[in-house]
Design a protein around this motif. Structure first.
Motif, PDB file in Angstrom:
ATOM      1  N   TRP A   3       0.923  -1.069   0.087  1.00  0.00           N
ATOM      2  CA  TRP A   3       0.003   0.214  -0.214  1.00  0.00           C
ATOM      3  C   TRP A   3       0.996   1.521   0.085  1.00  0.00           C
ATOM      4  N   GLU A   8       8.000   6.023  -1.127  1.00  0.00           N
ATOM      5  CA  GLU A   8       7.686   5.553   0.324  1.00  0.00           C
ATOM      6  C   GLU A   8       8.553   4.565   1.162  1.00  0.00           C
ATOM      7  N   ASP A 193      -2.283  17.553  -2.081  1.00  0.00           N
ATOM      8  CA  ASP A 193      -2.590  15.921  -2.017  1.00  0.00           C
ATOM      9  C   ASP A 193      -1.789  14.920  -1.158  1.00  0.00           C
ATOM     10  N   GLU A 195      -1.092  14.389   2.005  1.00  0.00           N
ATOM     11  CA  GLU A 195      -1.385  14.079   3.500  1.00  0.00           C
ATOM     12  C   GLU A 195      -1.976  13.028   3.895  1.00  0.00           C
ATOM     13  N   ALA A 196      -2.057  12.252   2.782  1.00  0.00           N
ATOM     14  CA  ALA A 196      -2.374  10.533   2.330  1.00  0.00           C
ATOM     15  C   ALA A 196      -1.341  10.129   2.113  1.00  0.00           C
ATOM     16  N   ALA A 197      -0.239  10.193   1.156  1.00  0.00           N
ATOM     17  CA  ALA A 197       1.254   9.841   1.721  1.00  0.00           C
ATOM     18  C   ALA A 197       2.055   9.935   3.117  1.00  0.00           C
ATOM     19  N   LEU A 199       0.381  10.067   6.213  1.00  0.00           N
ATOM     20  CA  LEU A 199      -0.288   9.640   6.728  1.00  0.00           C
ATOM     21  C   LEU A 199      -0.672   8.108   6.984  1.00  0.00           C
ATOM     22  N   ARG A 200       0.263   7.513   5.657  1.00  0.00           N
ATOM     23  CA  ARG A 200       0.582   6.376   5.681  1.00  0.00           C
ATOM     24  C   ARG A 200       2.455   6.079   5.837  1.00  0.00           C
TER      25      ARG A 200
END
Length: 230
Positions: A3, A8, A193, A195-197, A199-200
């Motif tokens: 994921w 990352e 955009d 923030e999602a990465a 957060l992971r």
């Protein structure tokens, strides 16, 4: 961790690499310094103790800047390394150096407390049988401080995983070269955009830190029981 995206995943692997080498290379120095502080009396002992713990008090950015002054291309140590074709500024090896310095105080403290807990009479008894100081340390002291050594190494590793200020100041934030987990989180938070990465990676950071702390506690207890059983 499918994921995670390529950048990352790259940051996670680089952080693990940096933390591993930072811990491994600082461990022998940490043992020596901890032994000096725990067992020896000498002029400048308090100064050495202060220097060891200074990275915990100084802002990490200051530590990174001092590393840049000393090990940068124009620094005294940087020029010496450059003469033999070695450069660590703005490279992952520089990140490992910065991480090692920031985690060093935690390692030394754990080791020092462990050494101080060992009864000096045990070491003296081994010495009276003709064993050298090095042999006494390897066969008597080292096995007894194994829990503290393990705990210190894991704490230093965890600290290295989370190091940001000194690292980004010394080696910058170059994807694939010096961008560790904290640097990657910072970068993702600066773009739309992202923030999602971010957060992971935060979840990965918390998971790794908790795993390190739990492993430190569990393994230290097991080693302590094994030592006590001997």
């Amino acid at each position: 961790m499918s994921w995670l995206g390529p950048q990352e995943w790259q940051a996670v692997m680089l952080s693990l690499k940096v933390s591993f080498w930072a811990t491994l290379l600082s461990l022998p120095v940490g043992i020596a310094v901890a032994y000096l502080l725990a067992r020896k009396e000498f002029a400048g002992k308090q100064l050495l103790n202060g220097l060891v713990h200074l990275p915990l008090i100084l802002p990490p950015v200051v530590t990174g800047y001092l590393l840049l002054l000393g090990f940068g291309p124009h620094g005294p140590f940087g020029r010496l390394l450059g003469e033999i074709g070695v450069s660590i500024a703005f490279r992952w090896s520089g990140a490992a150096l910065a991480a090692a310095i920031m985690g060093f105080p935690l390692m030394v403290r754990a080791l020092r407390l462990s050494i101080e807990a060992v009864d000096p009479k045990l070491e003296q008894a081994a010495a009276t049988l003709g064993a050298s100081r090095l042999w006494v340390f390897c066969t008597v002291t080292l096995p007894l401080i194994a829990p503290g050594l393990l705990a210190g190494a894991i704490l230093a590793f965890a600290k290295a995983m989370g190091e940001f200020g000194a690292t980004i100041t010394f080696v910058s934030n170059i994807p694939g070269q010096t961008q560790t987990l904290p640097s990657a989180i910072y970068s993702f938070l600066q773009v739309p955009d992202g923030e999602a990465a971010a957060l992971r990676l935060v979840i990965v950071s918390v998971a790794l830190a908790m795993a390190a702390l739990i492993a430190s506690e569990v393994l230290a207890r097991r080693l302590a029981k094994r030592v006590a059983g001997q």
